[in-house]
Design a protein around this motif. Structure first.
Motif, mmCIF file in Angstrom:
data_model
loop_
_atom_site.group_PDB
_atom_site.id
_atom_site.type_symbol
_atom_site.label_atom_id
_atom_site.label_comp_id
_atom_site.label_asym_id
_atom_site.label_seq_id
_atom_site.Cartn_x
_atom_site.Cartn_y
_atom_site.Cartn_z
ATOM 1 N N GLU A 23 0.831 -1.199 0.000
ATOM 2 C CA GLU A 23 0.000 0.000 0.000
ATOM 3 C C GLU A 23 0.867 1.251 0.000
ATOM 4 O OE1 GLU A 23 -2.731 -0.260 3.262
ATOM 5 O OE2 GLU A 23 -4.181 -1.416 2.087
ATOM 6 N N GLN A 24 1.971 1.222 0.740
ATOM 7 C CA GLN A 24 2.883 2.362 0.761
ATOM 8 C C GLN A 24 3.516 2.575 -0.617
ATOM 9 O OE1 GLN A 24 5.684 1.483 3.861
ATOM 10 N NE2 GLN A 24 4.256 1.937 5.522
ATOM 11 N N THR A 27 0.996 4.202 -2.831
ATOM 12 C CA THR A 27 0.855 5.598 -2.430
ATOM 13 C C THR A 27 2.033 6.421 -2.934
ATOM 14 O OG1 THR A 27 -0.362 4.948 -0.436
ATOM 15 C CG2 THR A 27 0.583 7.156 -0.465
ATOM 16 N N ASN A 30 1.624 7.981 -6.395
ATOM 17 C CA ASN A 30 0.859 9.231 -6.435
ATOM 18 C C ASN A 30 1.727 10.427 -6.078
ATOM 19 O OD1 ASN A 30 -1.472 7.737 -7.050
ATOM 20 N ND2 ASN A 30 -1.966 7.453 -4.895
ATOM 21 N N ALA A 31 2.577 10.251 -5.046
ATOM 22 C CA ALA A 31 3.429 11.356 -4.608
ATOM 23 C C ALA A 31 4.470 11.715 -5.665
ATOM 24 C CB ALA A 31 4.107 10.987 -3.286
ATOM 25 N N ASN A 65 7.517 3.677 -9.861
ATOM 26 C CA ASN A 65 8.287 4.498 -8.918
ATOM 27 C C ASN A 65 9.732 4.662 -9.369
ATOM 28 O OD1 ASN A 65 6.200 5.031 -7.175
ATOM 29 N ND2 ASN A 65 6.647 3.329 -5.802
#
Length: 218
Positions: A23-24, A27, A30-31, A65
């Motif tokens: 989940e991190q 997330t 998105n960042a 990422n």
């Protein structure tokens, strides 16, 4: 019996920990995307559509990422995904490994990772061509510009080399990889829900005294 119980609990919490980390990771997309004016959900959706669901959401997020942290745009990430799908089909390679090699090779300027995919772009010629295009010499390029130069060279060679590969027809390997990715996504979703529900209990048991007491009870 106590040792077996403790081992089982350790494995369960390890699985929940992986779900929480997943989940991190998602997330983080998105960042990183918002930092360069992109949309994380759109990038993940693009990867999933291009790869036809053969990568789990977490695998897609990890690769996104890596690319985003190197300054690549959504279009560049989608292009790498498309090349990875065609290369894996042409060479009979695992899609996850192929995409990972492409992303890491370009982001870290490691052309040797791409050699096994039949892509032999090199940094120096790519940098010289890119520098000439923007009115500089290769020695003046920043690290970001060198990555962009190499990414362009890899994309150009990859698109040219695998342009005739037809990926429209489904294969048994594709179906199996999509099934495994679906199971992984389901496990992460369920594990994340359970991890969130157990968070207060885990925090309470993290104290040394509580942990010793729980060990004694077991």
């Amino acid at each position: 019996g106590a040792a077996a119980t403790i081992f089982a609990l350790q494995q369960a919490f390890s699985a929940l920990n992986r779900a929480a980390r997943a989940e991190q990771t998602i997330t983080g997309v998105n960042a990183l995307a918002s930092a360069i004016g992109e949309q994380g959900p759109k990038i993940l959706k693009g990867i999933q559509e291009i790869t036809k669901g053969q990568l789990s959401l977490v695998q897609s997020a990890e690769l996104a990422n890596l690319a985003l942290s190197s300054g690549f745009s959504a279009d560049q990430i989608n292009n790498l995904a498309d090349i990875a799908v065609k290369a894996s089909r042409a060479l009979g390679r695992d899609l996850t490994d192929t995409f990972n090699r492409l992303a890491r090779g370009v982001a870290k300027l490691e052309p040797e990772l791409l050699d096994e995919l039949g892509i032999f772009a090199r940094i120096e010629p790519a940098a010289e061509a890119y520098a000439a295009k923007i009115g500089k010499v290769a020695s003046q390029l920043s690290n970001f510009e060198k990555r962009q130069a190499f990414a362009n060279a890899v994309a150009e060679e990859g698109n040219a080399k695998f342009k005739n590969i037809d990926t429209s027809a489904a294969t048994s390997a594709e179906s199996l990889e999509r099934f495994v990715a679906t199971l992984s996504d389901l496990g992460i979703e369920v594990g994340g829900f359970i991890a969130g529900a157990l968070q207060p209990l885990v925090e309470a048991l993290s104290a040394p005294g509580a942990a010793i007491g729980a060990f004694g009870i077991l």
